[in-house]
Design a protein around this motif. Structure first.
Motif, PDB file in Angstrom:
ATOM      1  N   LYS A 292      20.996   7.213  14.032  1.00 33.31           N
ATOM      2  CA  LYS A 292      21.171   8.666  14.198  1.00 33.31           C
ATOM      3  C   LYS A 292      21.106   9.614  12.557  1.00 33.31           C
ATOM      4  O   LYS A 292      20.911  10.342  12.228  1.00 33.31           O
ATOM      5  CB  LYS A 292      23.170   8.639  14.591  1.00 33.31           C
ATOM      6  CG  LYS A 292      22.746   8.287  15.902  1.00 33.31           C
ATOM      7  CD  LYS A 292      24.241   8.992  16.129  1.00 33.31           C
ATOM      8  CE  LYS A 292      24.756   9.122  17.645  1.00 33.31           C
ATOM      9  NZ  LYS A 292      25.863   9.545  18.496  1.00 33.31           N
ATOM     10  N   ALA A 295      17.251   9.709  11.914  1.00 35.41           N
ATOM     11  CA  ALA A 295      16.748  10.542  12.885  1.00 35.41           C
ATOM     12  C   ALA A 295      17.221  11.758  11.699  1.00 35.41           C
ATOM     13  O   ALA A 295      16.358  12.997  11.538  1.00 35.41           O
ATOM     14  CB  ALA A 295      18.227  11.000  14.205  1.00 35.41           C
ATOM     15  N   THR A 299      14.566  14.531  10.399  1.00 33.69           N
ATOM     16  CA  THR A 299      14.553  16.008  10.500  1.00 33.69           C
ATOM     17  C   THR A 299      14.643  16.490   9.450  1.00 33.69           C
ATOM     18  O   THR A 299      14.229  18.178   8.617  1.00 33.69           O
ATOM     19  CB  THR A 299      15.870  16.508  11.140  1.00 33.69           C
ATOM     20  OG1 THR A 299      15.521  16.305  12.957  1.00 33.69           O
ATOM     21  CG2 THR A 299      15.695  18.213  11.603  1.00 33.69           C
ATOM     22  N   ALA A 313      10.557   9.189  10.836  1.00 40.47           N
ATOM     23  CA  ALA A 313      10.679   9.284  11.667  1.00 40.47           C
ATOM     24  C   ALA A 313      10.015   8.608  12.900  1.00 40.47           C
ATOM     25  O   ALA A 313      10.413   8.053  13.536  1.00 40.47           O
ATOM     26  CB  ALA A 313       9.418  10.522  11.635  1.00 40.47           C
ATOM     27  N   VAL A 316      12.110   5.826  13.911  1.00 39.84           N
ATOM     28  CA  VAL A 316      13.221   6.140  14.583  1.00 39.84           C
ATOM     29  C   VAL A 316      11.857   6.129  15.932  1.00 39.84           C
ATOM     30  O   VAL A 316      13.152   5.134  17.074  1.00 39.84           O
ATOM     31  CB  VAL A 316      13.240   8.117  14.778  1.00 39.84           C
ATOM     32  CG1 VAL A 316      13.862   8.097  15.806  1.00 39.84           C
ATOM     33  CG2 VAL A 316      14.750   8.247  13.800  1.00 39.84           C
ATOM     34  N   ARG A 332      16.595  11.844  20.459  1.00 35.50           N
ATOM     35  CA  ARG A 332      16.201  11.487  19.690  1.00 35.50           C
ATOM     36  C   ARG A 332      14.482  11.089  18.848  1.00 35.50           C
ATOM     37  O   ARG A 332      13.860  11.469  18.719  1.00 35.50           O
ATOM     38  CB  ARG A 332      17.147  10.579  18.667  1.00 35.50           C
ATOM     39  CG  ARG A 332      18.169  10.873  18.469  1.00 35.50           C
ATOM     40  CD  ARG A 332      18.721   9.997  17.097  1.00 35.50           C
ATOM     41  NE  ARG A 332      19.718   9.379  18.282  1.00 35.50           N
ATOM     42  CZ  ARG A 332      20.550   7.441  17.787  1.00 35.50           C
ATOM     43  NH1 ARG A 332      19.518   7.347  16.176  1.00 35.50           N
ATOM     44  NH2 ARG A 332      21.170   6.542  18.434  1.00 35.50           N
ATOM     45  N   ALA A 336      11.716  13.628  16.631  1.00 36.81           N
ATOM     46  CA  ALA A 336      11.262  12.195  15.799  1.00 36.81           C
ATOM     47  C   ALA A 336      10.167  12.832  15.787  1.00 36.81           C
ATOM     48  O   ALA A 336       9.250  12.512  14.366  1.00 36.81           O
ATOM     49  CB  ALA A 336      11.374  11.197  16.231  1.00 36.81           C
TER      50      ALA A 336
END
Length: 407
Positions: A292, A295, A299, A313, A316, A332, A336
């Motif tokens: 997490k 991720a 962002t 990204a 992920v 997610r 991503a």
């Protein structure tokens, strides 16, 4: 007319109540009252004190009103399953059986199963349509509410308040996903109240963190930052809520163009989450893990405009969607791909950016609360006057037009 129906109905009418008014006063559906008066089943133990109060009778007098007919078939006397629950719901049948055979009206087995059910729903959150999951959360929340007036020990009461708080919190998150703000606010308030009664600071912190995400999606980045800081102050050190609230701080600061603060939050998130191992299974919405962190970093960096967002990204996506099977994507992966599209646009790799955006939009994993993120990419592509802009806008419009109940 059965003798039970006559006795109970006559007493109800003597109190000036029709079936609908009686049901509202007791806190059940009218159909439940009809089943009671029809002799099909009787109220549960925790409902009887309220019924007696509404009808103005003693407990013994209520028992006399509720005695079934002498020749009624055995199934009509059992009252085994909570009457407001679907008769064909095996899960709630089992919960009710566990409650009835325990020493108290709640019992350890019932609480164990409720806690396990919550964990199961929290792990389904990343891959389930929110409206489908919300139906399950509503049933569990209703069951918890019916147990609140039951006879139980103080320890059982605290556990019931805690698991009830978790269900309310998850329900609020689902309402936010569906842009149902009034319902989300009500559930967040209830979750916070239950958390305060049980002195469960992590649930209380999650309430503020969840609200921070909601206002961030609405564009109120300053308020999102304030709420994420409150959540961090409430959350016990080292808990998932503390880490998530820090990640939310980073995202809010990125939107506020506070690059230094955003990078600081990213660093703290990675430090806190480095040694964490999911305690209740992968993809549990309320259990943080290093994945997490990747991720949220993707962002935050994408919003800051840092090209390093691309690498995070891609990590992920590679970790959570190795076979590119959209049906197995957690949310997610869709997020991503949006982060990847933003990063690629920033480095003028336009074809790749459009492809990543198209995958995200067509995945079916973008909930209404995240439509705005997809729209940001669409507008960026349109501003570049790229040939792919028309197809991307069409895909986005189809996403927006899709009925929420069918997502």
């Amino acid at each position: 007319m059965s003798s039970r129906r006559r006795r109970l109905a006559e007493r109800r009418k003597a109190c000036g109540l029709n079936q609908e008014g009686f049901a509202e006063a007791v806190g059940v559906d009218r159909s439940t009252v009809q089943r009671w008066e029809g002799g099909k089943n009787g109220p549960q133990p925790w409902q009887r004190p309220r019924i007696a109060k509404v009808l103005g009778v003693t407990s013994a007098e209520l028992d006399a009103l509720m005695v079934p007919d002498a020749y009624a078939p055995p199934a009509s006397r059992s009252g085994w399953i909570a009457t407001d629950l679907p008769d064909d719901d095996d899960e709630f049948d089992a919960l009710e059986l566990a409650r009835r055979v325990s020493a108290s009206d709640v019992g350890r087995e019932t609480l164990d199963r409720l806690e396990s059910s919550f964990d199961d729903l929290a792990m389904k959150y990343p891959v389930s349509p929110p409206q489908d999951l919300l139906r399950r959360v509503r049933k569990h929340s209703s069951y918890v509410a019916r147990l609140m007036d039951a006879r139980m020990t103080l320890a059982e009461q605290r556990r019931l308040h805690v698991v009830g708080g978790w269900f309310q919190l998850l329900g609020a998150t689902l309402h936010i996903d569906l842009h149902q703000d009034d319902a989300a606010t009500a559930r967040l308030q209830t979750a916070a109240t239950l958390a305060q009664h049980s002195e469960h600071r992590e649930i209380e912190a999650w309430c503020y963190e969840t609200d921070a995400w909601r206002v961030l999606t609405e564009g109120d980045y300053k308020r999102a930052l304030e709420l994420s800081l409150i959540a961090q102050n409430l959350a016990p050190a080292g808990t998932s809520a503390a880490i998530q609230a820090t990640a939310q701080e980073g995202r809010a600061r990125a939107r506020l163009r506070e690059g230094k603060g955003a990078y600081s939050a990213i660093e703290r998130v990675h430090h806190m989450s480095a040694g964490m191992v999911p305690g209740k299974g992968t993809e549990h919405h309320y259990q943080y893990d290093p994945g997490k962190a990747l991720a949220y970093t993707a962002t935050t960096l994408a919003w800051v405009g840092d090209p390093a967002a691309e690498g995070y990204a891609r990590q992920v996506i590679a970790k959570l969607a190795p076979d590119d099977d959209v049906e197995k994507w957690p949310r997610r992966v869709a997020s991503a791909n949006i982060d990847l599209a933003l990063a690629l646009l920033g480095s003028d790799r336009l074809d790749e950016a459009c492809d990543a955006a198209q995958r995200a939009i067509l995945s079916g994993r973008i909930v209404p609360s995240n439509h705005w993120r997809a729209l940001e990419v669409v507008k960026a592509v349109e501003n570049r006057q790229l040939s792919e802009a028309c197809d991307l806008r069409e895909a986005y419009q189809e996403l927006k037009a899709f009925p929420e109940g069918d997502m």
